[in-house]
Design a protein around this motif. Structure first.
Motif, PDB file in Angstrom:
ATOM      1  N   GLY A 186       0.825  -1.197   0.000  1.00  0.00           N
ATOM      2  CA  GLY A 186       0.000   0.000   0.000  1.00  0.00           C
ATOM      3  C   GLY A 186       0.860   1.247   0.000  1.00  0.00           C
ATOM      4  O   GLY A 186       2.089   1.200  -0.200  1.00  0.00           O
ATOM      5  N   GLU A 187       0.250   2.383   0.260  1.00  0.00           N
ATOM      6  CA  GLU A 187       0.963   3.656   0.269  1.00  0.00           C
ATOM      7  C   GLU A 187       2.058   3.644   1.334  1.00  0.00           C
ATOM      8  O   GLU A 187       1.817   3.304   2.486  1.00  0.00           O
ATOM      9  CB  GLU A 187      -0.020   4.793   0.543  1.00  0.00           C
ATOM     10  CG  GLU A 187       0.625   6.168   0.503  1.00  0.00           C
ATOM     11  CD  GLU A 187      -0.381   7.283   0.736  1.00  0.00           C
ATOM     12  OE1 GLU A 187       0.051   8.438   0.858  1.00  0.00           O
ATOM     13  OE2 GLU A 187      -1.595   6.979   0.814  1.00  0.00           O
ATOM     14  N   GLY A 188       3.263   3.981   0.922  1.00  0.00           N
ATOM     15  CA  GLY A 188       4.391   4.034   1.847  1.00  0.00           C
ATOM     16  C   GLY A 188       4.983   2.688   2.204  1.00  0.00           C
ATOM     17  O   GLY A 188       5.941   2.619   2.968  1.00  0.00           O
ATOM     18  N   GLN A 189       4.437   1.603   1.655  1.00  0.00           N
ATOM     19  CA  GLN A 189       4.909   0.261   1.994  1.00  0.00           C
ATOM     20  C   GLN A 189       5.844  -0.291   0.921  1.00  0.00           C
ATOM     21  O   GLN A 189       5.987   0.276  -0.162  1.00  0.00           O
ATOM     22  CB  GLN A 189       3.721  -0.690   2.168  1.00  0.00           C
ATOM     23  CG  GLN A 189       2.848  -0.373   3.364  1.00  0.00           C
ATOM     24  CD  GLN A 189       1.769  -1.421   3.549  1.00  0.00           C
ATOM     25  OE1 GLN A 189       1.139  -1.876   2.594  1.00  0.00           O
ATOM     26  NE2 GLN A 189       1.556  -1.826   4.798  1.00  0.00           N
ATOM     27  N   VAL A 190       6.452  -1.445   1.263  1.00  0.00           N
ATOM     28  CA  VAL A 190       7.320  -2.140   0.321  1.00  0.00           C
ATOM     29  C   VAL A 190       6.919  -3.611   0.265  1.00  0.00           C
ATOM     30  O   VAL A 190       6.412  -4.175   1.247  1.00  0.00           O
ATOM     31  CB  VAL A 190       8.814  -2.026   0.701  1.00  0.00           C
ATOM     32  CG1 VAL A 190       9.281  -0.584   0.621  1.00  0.00           C
ATOM     33  CG2 VAL A 190       9.075  -2.594   2.086  1.00  0.00           C
ATOM     34  N   LEU A 191       7.153  -4.227  -0.885  1.00  0.00           N
ATOM     35  CA  LEU A 191       7.001  -5.669  -1.035  1.00  0.00           C
ATOM     36  C   LEU A 191       8.374  -6.297  -0.914  1.00  0.00           C
ATOM     37  O   LEU A 191       9.320  -5.882  -1.595  1.00  0.00           O
ATOM     38  CB  LEU A 191       6.382  -6.004  -2.391  1.00  0.00           C
ATOM     39  CG  LEU A 191       6.278  -7.498  -2.739  1.00  0.00           C
ATOM     40  CD1 LEU A 191       5.382  -8.230  -1.749  1.00  0.00           C
ATOM     41  CD2 LEU A 191       5.775  -7.680  -4.174  1.00  0.00           C
ATOM     42  N   LEU A 192       8.488  -7.288  -0.049  1.00  0.00           N
ATOM     43  CA  LEU A 192       9.764  -7.924   0.236  1.00  0.00           C
ATOM     44  C   LEU A 192       9.776  -9.370  -0.241  1.00  0.00           C
ATOM     45  O   LEU A 192       8.799 -10.100  -0.059  1.00  0.00           O
ATOM     46  CB  LEU A 192      10.040  -7.907   1.744  1.00  0.00           C
ATOM     47  CG  LEU A 192      10.130  -6.543   2.416  1.00  0.00           C
ATOM     48  CD1 LEU A 192      10.195  -6.722   3.928  1.00  0.00           C
ATOM     49  CD2 LEU A 192      11.357  -5.781   1.926  1.00  0.00           C
ATOM     50  N   ARG A 193      10.903  -9.760  -0.821  1.00  0.00           N
ATOM     51  CA  ARG A 193      11.184 -11.158  -1.110  1.00  0.00           C
ATOM     52  C   ARG A 193      12.104 -11.679  -0.015  1.00  0.00           C
ATOM     53  O   ARG A 193      13.192 -11.138   0.209  1.00  0.00           O
ATOM     54  CB  ARG A 193      11.892 -11.281  -2.452  1.00  0.00           C
ATOM     55  CG  ARG A 193      12.253 -12.722  -2.847  1.00  0.00           C
ATOM     56  CD  ARG A 193      13.279 -12.737  -3.965  1.00  0.00           C
ATOM     57  NE  ARG A 193      14.575 -12.269  -3.489  1.00  0.00           N
ATOM     58  CZ  ARG A 193      15.443 -11.568  -4.220  1.00  0.00           C
ATOM     59  NH1 ARG A 193      15.129 -11.203  -5.456  1.00  0.00           N
ATOM     60  NH2 ARG A 193      16.617 -11.212  -3.726  1.00  0.00           N
ATOM     61  N   VAL A 194      11.675 -12.692   0.708  1.00  0.00           N
ATOM     62  CA  VAL A 194      12.503 -13.258   1.777  1.00  0.00           C
ATOM     63  C   VAL A 194      13.645 -14.057   1.155  1.00  0.00           C
ATOM     64  O   VAL A 194      13.421 -14.944   0.329  1.00  0.00           O
ATOM     65  CB  VAL A 194      11.662 -14.132   2.717  1.00  0.00           C
ATOM     66  CG1 VAL A 194      12.559 -14.895   3.685  1.00  0.00           C
ATOM     67  CG2 VAL A 194      10.661 -13.276   3.487  1.00  0.00           C
ATOM     68  N   ASP A 195      14.858 -13.724   1.558  1.00  0.00           N
ATOM     69  CA  ASP A 195      16.044 -14.418   1.058  1.00  0.00           C
ATOM     70  C   ASP A 195      16.480 -15.531   2.005  1.00  0.00           C
ATOM     71  O   ASP A 195      16.672 -16.675   1.594  1.00  0.00           O
ATOM     72  CB  ASP A 195      17.190 -13.422   0.856  1.00  0.00           C
ATOM     73  CG  ASP A 195      16.832 -12.339  -0.144  1.00  0.00           C
ATOM     74  OD1 ASP A 195      16.093 -12.637  -1.106  1.00  0.00           O
ATOM     75  OD2 ASP A 195      17.283 -11.188   0.035  1.00  0.00           O
ATOM     76  N   TYR A 196      16.652 -15.191   3.284  1.00  0.00           N
ATOM     77  CA  TYR A 196      17.056 -16.163   4.300  1.00  0.00           C
ATOM     78  C   TYR A 196      16.132 -16.051   5.507  1.00  0.00           C
ATOM     79  O   TYR A 196      15.876 -14.957   6.000  1.00  0.00           O
ATOM     80  CB  TYR A 196      18.499 -15.930   4.749  1.00  0.00           C
ATOM     81  CG  TYR A 196      19.529 -16.395   3.749  1.00  0.00           C
ATOM     82  CD1 TYR A 196      20.012 -17.702   3.771  1.00  0.00           C
ATOM     83  CD2 TYR A 196      20.009 -15.527   2.775  1.00  0.00           C
ATOM     84  CE1 TYR A 196      20.953 -18.127   2.847  1.00  0.00           C
ATOM     85  CE2 TYR A 196      20.946 -15.950   1.843  1.00  0.00           C
ATOM     86  CZ  TYR A 196      21.414 -17.251   1.889  1.00  0.00           C
ATOM     87  OH  TYR A 196      22.327 -17.676   0.972  1.00  0.00           O
ATOM     88  N   LEU A 197      15.661 -17.196   5.970  1.00  0.00           N
ATOM     89  CA  LEU A 197      14.843 -17.298   7.168  1.00  0.00           C
ATOM     90  C   LEU A 197      15.673 -17.902   8.283  1.00  0.00           C
ATOM     91  O   LEU A 197      16.376 -18.897   8.079  1.00  0.00           O
ATOM     92  CB  LEU A 197      13.613 -18.182   6.886  1.00  0.00           C
ATOM     93  CG  LEU A 197      12.800 -18.663   8.087  1.00  0.00           C
ATOM     94  CD1 LEU A 197      12.092 -17.496   8.765  1.00  0.00           C
ATOM     95  CD2 LEU A 197      11.792 -19.734   7.644  1.00  0.00           C
ATOM     96  N   SER A 198      15.584 -17.318   9.476  1.00  0.00           N
ATOM     97  CA  SER A 198      16.280 -17.843  10.644  1.00  0.00           C
ATOM     98  C   SER A 198      15.391 -18.835  11.381  1.00  0.00           C
ATOM     99  O   SER A 198      14.217 -18.559  11.640  1.00  0.00           O
ATOM    100  CB  SER A 198      16.651 -16.687  11.582  1.00  0.00           C
ATOM    101  OG  SER A 198      17.255 -17.178  12.764  1.00  0.00           O
ATOM    102  N   LEU A 199      15.945 -19.996  11.717  1.00  0.00           N
ATOM    103  CA  LEU A 199      15.257 -20.963  12.570  1.00  0.00           C
ATOM    104  C   LEU A 199      15.950 -20.992  13.927  1.00  0.00           C
ATOM    105  O   LEU A 199      17.174 -21.140  13.997  1.00  0.00           O
ATOM    106  CB  LEU A 199      15.279 -22.364  11.939  1.00  0.00           C
ATOM    107  CG  LEU A 199      14.589 -22.504  10.578  1.00  0.00           C
ATOM    108  CD1 LEU A 199      14.638 -23.954  10.114  1.00  0.00           C
ATOM    109  CD2 LEU A 199      13.151 -22.007  10.625  1.00  0.00           C
ATOM    110  N   ASP A 200      15.156 -20.857  14.988  1.00  0.00           N
ATOM    111  CA  ASP A 200      15.714 -20.736  16.332  1.00  0.00           C
ATOM    112  C   ASP A 200      14.903 -21.558  17.327  1.00  0.00           C
ATOM    113  O   ASP A 200      13.685 -21.747  17.144  1.00  0.00           O
ATOM    114  CB  ASP A 200      15.716 -19.270  16.758  1.00  0.00           C
ATOM    115  CG  ASP A 200      16.572 -18.411  15.838  1.00  0.00           C
ATOM    116  OD1 ASP A 200      17.805 -18.494  15.944  1.00  0.00           O
ATOM    117  OD2 ASP A 200      16.007 -17.675  15.007  1.00  0.00           O
TER     118      ASP A 200
END
Length: 343
Positions: A36-50
């Motif tokens: 939406g306005e002022g937002q960004v679309l992100l592609r996740v590259d690396y996910l952390s598992l903890d």
């Protein structure tokens, strides 16, 4: 935009009997989110598992809200902006985001932490320069406080938290003994990380080996395991010993849920030896230690004084198995999932 759909892994059911299973997770295809306005679309590259994620699978009172059935599992990621409605975060910018186990997400700029590699891979901000690293640094700075010539014992010593704990203790001038599972992990913490000794907690004579490695007793024990390991460490703790408690993997895994926890012996030792046993969640120390952590550990990393190891699974669909392997101690290093095939 690379696809009309995104993917996510949701909590399908809560574990029963203490152990989590693949059936507790579900992979779903969902519509690609639209910024939406002022937002960004992100592609996740690396996910952390903890390990903390296992606790979020339970519907129980804790320091954080449980994961909800049908909702994505929680988790922090390094992601790339692929569509932007915010001039402060152009396409191509890399950020830290708490989006969970997803391939894509929409976010506001205020909820993101922009990253600059500065000679360090950005995925390091999920490990040695991220939450696990800060857990190690703050626990030792605020509670452990190792001194020159003291003996520091580190549980889960080859993991992302324990490995940094031991290296920080070594830099402080302490004798460092690691506890790990298997000969390969024990060799790594001695040969690569510079610990003075490492003991395999699976060995039949584990208690004797640990006592021999700590002839002057234990001044600081960084607790990351609990269970049977704690019961072996307890008699060796010196007067005024300090015990930062950041994890209890033996209980988290569900393997020792019904085992005798030795509570009476623990409480007596706390009293008679004036022990400091302090549980903590890393974020409570953020205001006092975050800047020093990034300065000190970042400096150690760039100077080659600190090493770290990553265990990377490929593909979001493989996150559940990688997570279960981690809970059972089958990983070696900081567990990450490479979500995007473009990285």
């Amino acid at each position: 935009m690379t696809s009309a759909t995104a993917r996510q892994i949701v909590l399908a059911s809560r574990p029963t009997g203490g152990r989590a299973a693949l059936s507790d997770f579900r992979l779903e295809d969902v519509p690609m989110p639209v910024p939406g306005e002022g937002q960004v679309l992100l592609r996740v590259d690396y996910l952390s598992l903890d390990p903390y994620m296992r606790g979020r699978m339970n519907d129980a009172r804790s320091y954080a809200k449980p994961a909800q059935i049908g909702e994505p599992m929680p988790g922090e990621s390094v992601a790339t902006v692929i569509e932007s409605n915010n001039t402060a975060l152009p396409a191509g910018a890399q950020v830290l985001v708490n989006a969970g186990w997803v391939s894509h997400t929409v976010a506001n700029a205020r909820d993101l932490s922009p990253l600059s590699a500065d000679g360090i891979t950005t995925r390091a901000y999920l490990g040695v320069l991220g939450m696990p690293g800060f857990t190690a640094y703050s626990g030792m700075a605020a509670i452990g406080k190792p001194k020159q010539g003291e003996t520091v014992v580190v549980g889960a010593a080859s993991g992302p938290v324990g490995s940094l704990v031991g290296q920080l203790a070594r830099i402080a001038g302490a004798r460092v003994v690691g506890i790990a599972g298997g000969a390969k992990k024990c060799a790594y913490v001695v040969d690569e990380l510079g610990f003075d000794a490492a003991i395999d907690h699976r060995a039949s004579d584990f208690a004797d080996q640990l006592a021999n490695a700590c002839p002057k007793g234990i001044d600081v024990y960084f607790e990351n395991i609990g269970g049977a390991v704690w019961k072996v460490v307890l008699p060796l703790l010196n007067q005024y010993g300090r015990v930062p408690v950041c994890g209890l993997m033996a209980q988290t895994s569900g393997k020792n849920a019904d085992a005798d926890d030795g509570l009476a012996a623990t409480m007596r030792a706390i009293l008679t030896r004036s022990l400091t046993v302090r549980g903590y969640i890393n974020y409570e120390f953020l205001p006092d230690y975050r800047d020093a952590f990034l300065r000190d550990v970042g400096g150690f990393l760039r100077a080659g004084q600190v090493k770290h190891l990553e265990d990377v699974a490929i593909g979001l669909e493989n996150a559940p198995q990688a997570f279960l392997d981690m809970i059972d101690g089958r990983n070696f290093g900081k567990v990450l999932v490479r979500v995007s095939g473009e990285v």
